[in-house]
Design an enzyme around this catalytic site. Structure first.
Site, short mmCIF file in Angstrom:
data_model
loop_
_atom_site.label_atom_id
_atom_site.label_comp_id
_atom_site.label_asym_id
_atom_site.label_seq_id
_atom_site.Cartn_x
_atom_site.Cartn_y
_atom_site.Cartn_z
N HIS A 181 0.71 -1.09 0.10
CA HIS A 181 0.00 0.02 0.03
C HIS A 181 0.94 1.12 0.03
O HIS A 181 1.14 1.92 0.96
CB HIS A 181 -0.98 0.04 1.25
CG HIS A 181 -1.77 -1.25 1.37
ND1 HIS A 181 -1.35 -2.64 1.93
CD2 HIS A 181 -3.05 -1.46 0.98
CE1 HIS A 181 -2.26 -3.38 1.75
NE2 HIS A 181 -3.15 -2.73 1.21
N HIS A 203 -4.06 3.24 -3.31
CA HIS A 203 -4.30 2.51 -1.95
C HIS A 203 -3.59 1.08 -2.00
O HIS A 203 -2.71 1.19 -0.88
CB HIS A 203 -5.68 2.18 -1.52
CG HIS A 203 -5.95 1.32 -0.42
ND1 HIS A 203 -6.08 1.60 0.72
CD2 HIS A 203 -6.12 -0.09 -0.53
CE1 HIS A 203 -6.17 0.53 1.54
NE2 HIS A 203 -6.30 -0.27 0.60
N HIS A 237 -29.43 -17.11 23.68
CA HIS A 237 -28.50 -16.84 24.85
C HIS A 237 -27.74 -18.23 25.16
O HIS A 237 -27.14 -18.08 26.44
CB HIS A 237 -29.27 -16.16 26.09
CG HIS A 237 -29.60 -14.80 26.01
ND1 HIS A 237 -30.40 -14.26 24.95
CD2 HIS A 237 -29.21 -13.85 26.90
CE1 HIS A 237 -30.22 -12.98 25.27
NE2 HIS A 237 -29.82 -12.67 26.30
N GLU A 255 -18.77 -4.85 23.54
CA GLU A 255 -17.84 -5.87 23.77
C GLU A 255 -16.60 -5.89 23.27
O GLU A 255 -15.68 -6.21 23.33
CB GLU A 255 -18.56 -7.11 23.70
CG GLU A 255 -19.87 -7.44 24.45
CD GLU A 255 -21.18 -6.78 24.40
OE1 GLU A 255 -21.30 -5.86 23.06
OE2 GLU A 255 -22.14 -6.73 25.21
C1 LIG Z 1 -12.03 -5.09 9.38
C2 LIG Z 1 -11.27 -4.89 8.35
N1 LIG Z 1 -12.07 -5.09 7.05
C3 LIG Z 1 -11.57 -4.96 5.97
C4 LIG Z 1 -10.25 -4.79 5.58
C5 LIG Z 1 -9.65 -4.57 4.35
N2 LIG Z 1 -9.21 -3.40 3.85
C6 LIG Z 1 -8.05 -2.83 3.94
S1 LIG Z 1 -7.48 -1.20 3.81
C7 LIG Z 1 -9.08 -1.24 3.16
C8 LIG Z 1 -9.76 0.35 3.06
C9 LIG Z 1 -9.36 1.43 3.98
O1 LIG Z 1 -9.57 2.60 3.74
P1 LIG Z 1 -8.95 3.92 4.50
O2 LIG Z 1 -8.83 3.32 5.84
O3 LIG Z 1 -9.81 4.97 4.06
O4 LIG Z 1 -7.33 3.65 3.90
P2 LIG Z 1 -6.65 4.34 3.05
O5 LIG Z 1 -6.93 3.69 1.56
O6 LIG Z 1 -7.18 5.76 2.80
O7 LIG Z 1 -5.55 4.53 3.31
C10 LIG Z 1 -9.97 -2.24 3.45
C11 LIG Z 1 -11.52 -2.33 3.30
C12 LIG Z 1 -9.36 -4.91 6.54
N3 LIG Z 1 -8.16 -4.40 6.84
N4 LIG Z 1 -9.93 -4.82 7.95
#
Ligand SMILES: Cc1ncc(C[n+]2csc(CCOP(=O)(O)OP(=O)(O)O)c2C)c(N)n1
Ligand SMILES: [Mg+2]
Length: 699
Positions: A38, A286, A499, A438
């Site tokens: 990334h 990204h 539950h 939680e």
């Molecule tokens: C709980 C979770 N769901 C999905 C992902 C997959 N994922 C990684 S980065 C991302 C997008 C994140 O967007 P943002 O936080 O805006 O990051 P940016 O591209 O701006 O750095 C996703 C969906 C993950 N890492 N964790």
């Protein structure tokens, strides 16, 4: 290593920019080399991370586990190259699991060249335990920011207990960086709400407001007013409109440090892929390498040599050494001197701090643990747990915790004199009130555990699913976190299937490194805690009954200390030569004992194995395992009020499992036990049927 003069003459601003562009280009090159990763967010956030690290944070790269260091959590863990770059450029040193400094850098330039490759110290996402200087494993979005709330709670608690006039032993701050993803995740909302309620003014989140996630612009899914939301929680909300403006960023961080009574949220407007002519502000920036041609153009826009790779220009290491290096070393040396004086003035408190840092238990930690007399009516697992917790939390000063609004039901309230509630104005209290949050609770327990305190969180077992991702991370991070789950099966009777946990034991047993324990009676509860408290690098889950369980007569049956082996022979055939084995956990152990007595009376040589923990049992020697479950005894019955999934490993393919294959139902417990087969007669019948099969199989 190549060192080239890139920009001249070198003004202060010039060196700052050089360092920032080094972070950017290292990130770009590493992602390109790995063909995955990334790049865009490190390109955008390099000025932020540079400012936090080199201008503000009190962190000594020479000792990344110095107790009073500021904490940096990269909640948008996909931007890990930010962390690998600064850990490398600051020459942060590696420490091992025994907290010894290894005299070698945590992340080398070679590691960065081998970004995302096996065994290198620059993995895809920040990994606590694997790379020194990483404060928390992040990647599952939202976990990092929620974990930082646990760290902030821990800092407040430490300061309240250990600081004395003239001895500010703990005054560190938490900096967490997050993106749109973290902001969308529910866990962040839970954690932010609690952080403001608790007035955690030691906590700063910086939100990378770039309007981009994987699928494109956030307008497709995320259009709320984040600033207003955080104002509503009660945070101090600031905005920096240009992610390249390091002075504004530094100023906002100063405002944070001066702000009292509430956490600070800095909205930072940024451009993902900053500097890339074709990819800036796009979702492609990204999670894809820029490509060779785009990299050349981007480097040109930074004024960087277009063909240089993994370049750290002259002056960069030196500038970090003069910034965070000098500031951190000075802060740590002053602290160490102060701690020496503290040790002389407050030797007992200093000893606590030392022990806590090494994850040791204080002498006498298990004194006064109860021993419960045999009692047919017995005691609920949760009841026994409450008594044990109240003893342990007195013996171990830095042991604290609470429930997600189920304290009276989970029996987790610490009621002894001085236990107190943890609130904004009483941050020395040991009872945490997580509220009905939680998931955040799980991450907060992790954050407190990362701060070297012992912490527990509690809820009904059925709701363990709500925090499962945090439990999984505690196992991945090898933290001795403790999760107390009550109402572990159908004891909740009338509340019905919503539950009544079914698949939860199987699911938690499947998490590598997690110790799951389901004790059979009050004395097994005591022994379960005795095991758990001695864990230094593993989290534990306790599944405890709501209803009373008979307290077994230990003069007649084996001692509960067998819990330490995960499974043990509780009751045996005369001469210890069983022909059928009944294996059970928790509430079904006394049921198995009843069946066993019937079988014995009928002349059938049965054995009862109490098996509170698969994980612990699986770590025993083969010899011990075979002594408990002799391989030649094939007639086996397992009884557990949970999914039958996985029990074949102990009863074999020909064994019988009395368990749940459907969800439960709403009815009094007795009726449910009848409906689902948890009655002595059914166990006896299954044992006999097993014996019949075993006899038929004999040649
Ligand atoms: C709980 C979770 N769901 C999905 C992902 C997959 N994922 C990684 S980065 C991302 C997008 C994140 O967007 P943002 O936080 O805006 O990051 P940016 O591209 O701006 O750095 C996703 C969906 C993950 N890492 N964790
Ligand atoms: Mg984004």
């Amino acid at each position: 290593m190549s060192t080239t003069q890139v920009a001249q003459p070198m003004t202060d601003a010039g060196v700052d920019q050089l360092c920032i562009n080094t972070i950017r280009t290292l990130s770009i090159d590493a992602v390109q080399q790995a063909k995955s990763g990334h790049p865009g967010t490190p390109m955008a956030l390099a000025p932020l991370v540079y400012t936090i690290w080199n201008r503000v944070m009190r962190f000594d790269p020479q000792d990344p586990i110095w107790p009073n260091r500021d904490r940096f959590v990269l909640s948008n863990g996909h931007a890990s190259m930010l962390l690998w770059s600064v850990l490398h450029l600051t020459k942060t040193q590696a420490v091992n699991a025994d907290y010894e400094r290894l005299g070698q850098p945590s992340v080398t330039l070679d590691d960065i060249r081998r970004f995302r490759q096996l065994d290198c110290k620059a993995p895809g996402h920040p990994e606590y335990h694997w790379v020194s200087g990483v404060e928390a494993t992040t990647g599952p979005l939202g976990q990092g920011v929620a974990t930082s709330v646990g760290m902030a709670i821990a800092q407040k608690w430490l300061a309240t207990r250990y600081n004395r006039a003239g001895f500010e032993m703990f005054d560190y701050k938490m900096y967490a960086v997050c993106g749109d993803g973290c902001m969308m995740e529910g866990i962040a909302s839970e954690a932010a709400s609690l952080a403001a309620h608790l007035g955690l003014d030691n906590l700063c989140w910086v939100y990378d407001n770039n309007h981009i996630t994987i699928e494109g612009n956030t307008r497709i899914a995320f259009t709320e007013d984040v600033a207003t939301r955080f104002l509503g929680y009660g945070w101090n909300v600031l905005r920096v409109g240009d992610a390249n403006d390091t002075d504004r960023i530094e100023h906002a961080l100063e405002v944070f440090r001066r702000t009292k009574g509430r956490p600070t949220f800095i909205i930072l407007d940024s451009h993902i892929g900053y500097g890339s002519p074709h990819k800036q502000d796009t979702a492609e920036a990204h999670g894809e390498p820029l490509g060779d041609e785009e990299i050349r153009l981007t480097k040109r826009s930074y004024g960087w040599p277009e063909n240089a790779k993994f370049l750290v220009p002259e002056g960069v290491y030196e500038h970090f050494a003069a910034g965070i290096g000098a500031r951190g070393a000075k802060a740590r040396q002053e602290w160490t001197k102060l701690f020496d004086a503290y040790r002389r003035t407050y030797p007992e408190l200093a000893a606590e701090i030392d022990q806590m840092q090494r994850r040791e238990l204080p002498a006498g930690w298990d004194r006064n643990l109860p021993v419960f007399p045999a009692d047919a009516k017995g005691m609920a697992g949760r009841e026994a747990s409450g008594k044990v917790l109240n003893v342990l939390a007195q013996n171990i000063r830095w042991f604290l915790g609470g429930s997600a609004d189920l304290g009276p039901s989970n029996k987790t309230l610490l009621t002894f004199e001085g236990a107190g509630d943890f609130q904004a104005d009483t941050p020395g209290g040991k009872n945490l009130h997580y509220g009905i949050r939680e998931h955040a609770m799980g991450a907060i327990v992790n954050g407190i555990s990362l701060s070297k305190l012992r912490a527990f969180g509690a809820t009904f077992f059925i709701f363990s699913d709500y925090l499962r991702p945090a439990i999984q991370l505690s196992a991945l991070m090898e933290l001795p976190a403790i999760f107390v789950f009550t109402h572990d099966a159908m004891g909740d009777g009338e509340d019905g299937p919503t539950h009544q946990p079914v698949e939860h034991l199987a699911s938690l047993r499947a998490i590598p490194g997690l110790v799951t324990l389901r004790p059979a009676d009050a004395n097994e509860v005591v022994e379960a805690y005795r095991c758990i408290m001695q864990l230094r690098h593993k989290p534990a889950v306790l599944a405890l009954s709501r209803q009373p369980l008979p307290t077994l007569d230990r003069s007649r049956y084996a001692a509960a200390s067998g819990v330490a082996h995960g499974a043990y022979v509780l009751a045996d055939a005369p001469g210890g030569n069983p022909e059928v084995i009944l294996i059970a956990s928790g509430s079904e152990v006394s049921l198995a004992v009843n069946a066993h007595e019937t079988l014995l009376a009928e002349g059938i040589r049965s054995r009862v194995v109490s098996m509170p923990s698969w994980d612990i049992f699986d770590h025993q020697t083969q010899e011990y395992q075979d002594s408990v479950l002799p391989p030649n005894v094939k007639a086996r019955v397992a009884v557990e009020q949970a999914s039958t999934f996985g029990w074949e490993r102990y009863v074999g393919t020909s064994g019988h499992v009395i368990g749940m294959k459907t969800f439960g139902a709403s009815a009094p417990l007795k009726e449910l036990q009848r409906k689902f087969g948890f009655e002595p007669d059914r166990v006896v019948a299954a044992a006999k049927e097993q014996l019949g099969r075993a006899a038929a199989d004999k040649p």
